[in-house]
Design a protein around this motif. Structure first.
Motif, PDB file in Angstrom:
ATOM      1  N   SER A 103      54.276  49.433  30.829  1.00  0.00           N
ATOM      2  CA  SER A 103      54.908  49.999  32.018  1.00  0.00           C
ATOM      3  C   SER A 103      54.892  48.973  33.148  1.00  0.00           C
ATOM      4  CB  SER A 103      54.169  51.268  32.445  1.00  0.00           C
ATOM      5  OG  SER A 103      54.670  51.745  33.663  1.00  0.00           O
ATOM      6  N   SER A 104      55.653  49.261  34.167  1.00  0.00           N
ATOM      7  CA  SER A 104      55.829  48.306  35.260  1.00  0.00           C
ATOM      8  C   SER A 104      54.752  48.402  36.337  1.00  0.00           C
ATOM      9  CB  SER A 104      57.200  48.533  35.924  1.00  0.00           C
ATOM     10  OG  SER A 104      57.297  49.856  36.428  1.00  0.00           O
ATOM     11  N   PHE A 105      53.773  49.318  36.182  1.00  0.00           N
ATOM     12  CA  PHE A 105      52.788  49.480  37.247  1.00  0.00           C
ATOM     13  C   PHE A 105      51.827  48.300  37.272  1.00  0.00           C
ATOM     14  CE2 PHE A 105      49.169  50.879  39.574  1.00  0.00           C
ATOM     15  CZ  PHE A 105      49.663  51.752  40.529  1.00  0.00           C
ATOM     16  N   THR A 106      51.734  47.662  38.448  1.00  0.00           N
ATOM     17  CA  THR A 106      50.830  46.530  38.634  1.00  0.00           C
ATOM     18  C   THR A 106      50.212  46.619  40.027  1.00  0.00           C
ATOM     19  OG1 THR A 106      52.220  45.140  37.230  1.00  0.00           O
ATOM     20  CG2 THR A 106      50.622  44.014  38.621  1.00  0.00           C
ATOM     21  N   PHE A 107      48.964  46.232  40.131  1.00  0.00           N
ATOM     22  CA  PHE A 107      48.299  46.234  41.422  1.00  0.00           C
ATOM     23  C   PHE A 107      48.477  44.878  42.108  1.00  0.00           C
ATOM     24  CE2 PHE A 107      46.044  49.575  39.167  1.00  0.00           C
ATOM     25  CZ  PHE A 107      45.955  50.556  40.134  1.00  0.00           C
ATOM     26  N   GLU A 108      48.651  44.922  43.438  1.00  0.00           N
ATOM     27  CA  GLU A 108      48.753  43.678  44.188  1.00  0.00           C
ATOM     28  C   GLU A 108      47.417  42.949  44.127  1.00  0.00           C
ATOM     29  OE1 GLU A 108      50.681  43.771  47.998  1.00  0.00           O
ATOM     30  OE2 GLU A 108      51.493  45.764  47.587  1.00  0.00           O
ATOM     31  N   ARG A 109      47.480  41.641  44.105  1.00  0.00           N
ATOM     32  CA  ARG A 109      46.281  40.852  43.852  1.00  0.00           C
ATOM     33  C   ARG A 109      45.199  41.028  44.914  1.00  0.00           C
ATOM     34  NH1 ARG A 109      47.395  35.329  40.632  1.00  0.00           N
ATOM     35  NH2 ARG A 109      48.682  36.208  38.999  1.00  0.00           N
ATOM     36  N   ASP A 110      45.594  41.178  46.174  1.00  0.00           N
ATOM     37  CA  ASP A 110      44.570  41.299  47.207  1.00  0.00           C
ATOM     38  C   ASP A 110      43.860  42.649  47.147  1.00  0.00           C
ATOM     39  OD1 ASP A 110      46.878  42.589  47.952  1.00  0.00           O
ATOM     40  OD2 ASP A 110      46.644  42.167  50.088  1.00  0.00           O
ATOM     41  N   ILE A 111      44.441  43.615  46.418  1.00  0.00           N
ATOM     42  CA  ILE A 111      43.788  44.914  46.245  1.00  0.00           C
ATOM     43  C   ILE A 111      42.737  44.848  45.144  1.00  0.00           C
ATOM     44  CG2 ILE A 111      44.175  47.285  45.448  1.00  0.00           C
ATOM     45  CD1 ILE A 111      44.968  46.847  48.307  1.00  0.00           C
ATOM     46  N   LEU A 112      42.903  43.938  44.209  1.00  0.00           N
ATOM     47  CA  LEU A 112      42.019  43.877  43.053  1.00  0.00           C
ATOM     48  C   LEU A 112      40.629  43.346  43.384  1.00  0.00           C
ATOM     49  CD1 LEU A 112      44.638  42.587  40.483  1.00  0.00           C
ATOM     50  CD2 LEU A 112      43.553  44.833  40.484  1.00  0.00           C
ATOM     51  N   ASP A 113      40.463  42.750  44.551  1.00  0.00           N
ATOM     52  CA  ASP A 113      39.148  42.252  44.951  1.00  0.00           C
ATOM     53  C   ASP A 113      38.394  43.372  45.656  1.00  0.00           C
ATOM     54  OD1 ASP A 113      36.926  40.982  45.952  1.00  0.00           O
ATOM     55  OD2 ASP A 113      38.007  39.179  46.579  1.00  0.00           O
ATOM     56  N   ILE A 114      37.342  43.883  45.039  1.00  0.00           N
ATOM     57  CA  ILE A 114      36.593  45.026  45.559  1.00  0.00           C
ATOM     58  C   ILE A 114      36.047  44.755  46.942  1.00  0.00           C
ATOM     59  CG2 ILE A 114      34.399  44.338  44.541  1.00  0.00           C
ATOM     60  CD1 ILE A 114      33.864  47.269  43.929  1.00  0.00           C
ATOM     61  N   ARG A 115      35.902  43.495  47.317  1.00  0.00           N
ATOM     62  CA  ARG A 115      35.331  43.164  48.630  1.00  0.00           C
ATOM     63  C   ARG A 115      36.300  43.468  49.771  1.00  0.00           C
ATOM     64  NH1 ARG A 115      33.598  37.167  46.934  1.00  0.00           N
ATOM     65  NH2 ARG A 115      35.736  37.331  46.115  1.00  0.00           N
ATOM     66  N   THR A 116      37.567  43.779  49.443  1.00  0.00           N
ATOM     67  CA  THR A 116      38.551  44.111  50.487  1.00  0.00           C
ATOM     68  C   THR A 116      38.682  45.613  50.707  1.00  0.00           C
ATOM     69  OG1 THR A 116      40.449  44.296  48.966  1.00  0.00           O
ATOM     70  CG2 THR A 116      39.880  42.087  49.756  1.00  0.00           C
ATOM     71  N   TRP A 117      37.885  46.420  49.992  1.00  0.00           N
ATOM     72  CA  TRP A 117      38.105  47.866  50.048  1.00  0.00           C
ATOM     73  C   TRP A 117      37.647  48.507  51.344  1.00  0.00           C
ATOM     74  CZ3 TRP A 117      36.486  49.776  44.487  1.00  0.00           C
ATOM     75  CH2 TRP A 117      37.374  49.218  43.560  1.00  0.00           C
ATOM     76  N   ASN A 118      36.709  47.887  52.056  1.00  0.00           N
ATOM     77  CA  ASN A 118      36.237  48.396  53.352  1.00  0.00           C
ATOM     78  C   ASN A 118      35.802  49.851  53.261  1.00  0.00           C
ATOM     79  OD1 ASN A 118      36.984  45.904  54.482  1.00  0.00           O
ATOM     80  ND2 ASN A 118      39.038  46.622  54.939  1.00  0.00           N
ATOM     81  N   LEU A 119      34.884  50.126  52.361  1.00  0.00           N
ATOM     82  CA  LEU A 119      34.377  51.495  52.216  1.00  0.00           C
ATOM     83  C   LEU A 119      33.479  51.858  53.389  1.00  0.00           C
ATOM     84  CD1 LEU A 119      33.470  51.513  48.432  1.00  0.00           C
ATOM     85  CD2 LEU A 119      35.600  52.195  49.523  1.00  0.00           C
TER      86      LEU A 119
END
Length: 298
Positions: A281-297
């Motif tokens: 399928s065509s679903f892909t995550f943007e690369r800057d989202i894949l780094d857990i350190r950017t999630w700002n939980l």
């Protein structure tokens, strides 16, 4: 190697809260020993741990069949404080000395690997047994860190990296690295610690605890995708990791016998191929989202 042989059970949540929205105090020793017994019954004999996972190392040390498990643990290498780094490794080794093998991952790749070869040589000399069966490697977050590792003087034997459904960073990066560092890559074991398999991105409540707007939008698209396909997101994510044949081992966090049984059932199921086909399928995550350190939980 079968898919079941590739499974490594993560222990981060066994004695502390990890990868969940609701705080968790962890498992009792009895529950952990029951899980370990069940793993051996299924033929799963690999664990991933660290000295930062509560007192799980002490619990493992008192398990009577630890000698049947192969264990990978992590430590922080402080290039400015050799003694602290050495003592961390030796303390973990003392707890895990009775395991079949004990291997170590450096968990802060920004250390630039200064004097790492000398450090490894010196530490292994102090191991009371099994030095020839002990490996050292690096736990990283991004392909850039893989390049830093490969271009350093340090010769790792293992690389641990985050990998999940929709993540094409590593296959592209490894294609480039093989051109420059083929001799190093040939001798490496790759371990996937999947962001999705930790369960964090699959928690729909995550949108309420992150201020990363792009992540919120991505998660909504992800949920719409799996609802449209009428699929189990856990099985899809596991299939994605299994499909990545460059990965030697797959770390999956499980904290109950039911979860262990479900994992084994999925891995051994012929339906796994159906989920792998969905990956086209065509679903892909943007690369800057894949780094857990950017999630700002929060």
């Amino acid at each position: 190697m079968s898919n079941l042989d590739r499974i490594v059970i993560g222990t981060a949540s066994w004695r502390q809260s990890y990868g969940t929205i609701i705080p968790d105090t962890g498992l009792s020793k009895k529950n952990i020993y029951n899980i370990l017994d069940r793993l051996l019954e299924l033929g799963i004999n690999k664990l991933d741990t660290a000295d930062s996972y509560g007192d799980v190392l002490e619990v493992l040390a008192s398990y009577e069949n630890l000698d049947r498990f192969h264990i990978v643990t992590k430590f922080h290498y402080d290039q400015y404080n050799y003694l602290n780094s050495r003592d961390s490794v030796l303390k973990q080794y003392e707890h895990l000395e009775n395991s079949a093998t004990t291997s170590f991952m450096i968990h802060n790749p920004n250390c630039c690997y200064i004097n790492m070869n000398e450090f490894v040589e010196e530490v292994t000399k102090q191991f009371s047994s099994k030095p020839t069966h002990t490996k050292f490697g690096v736990s990283i977050y991004t392909p850039d860190e893989l390049d830093d590792c490969m271009s350093s003087v340090f010769d790792p034997q293992m690389i641990q990296l985050p990998f999940c459904f929709g993540d094409d960073r590593w296959s592209q990066s490894l294609g480039q690295e093989k051109t420059r560092y083929g001799h190093k890559l040939d001798n490496l074991d790759f371990y996937a610690r999947s962001i999705f398999l930790q369960g964090t991105l699959l928690e729909r409540k995550l949108t309420n605890v992150t201020d990363n707007l792009k992540l919120r939008k991505t998660l909504k698209n992800w949920w719409a995708f799996i609802d449209k396909e009428s699929i189990d997101p856990y099985q899809l994510c596991l299939a994605a990791v299994v499909k990545a044949d460059f990965l030697n081992y797959i770390i999956v966090g499980c904290k109950s016998i039911d979860e262990i049984n479900t994992l084994a059932k999925i891995i051994l199921s012929v339906e796994l191929d159906e989920y792998i086909n969905i990956l086209q399928s065509s679903f892909t995550f943007e690369r800057d989202i894949l780094d857990i350190r950017t999630w700002n939980l929060n």
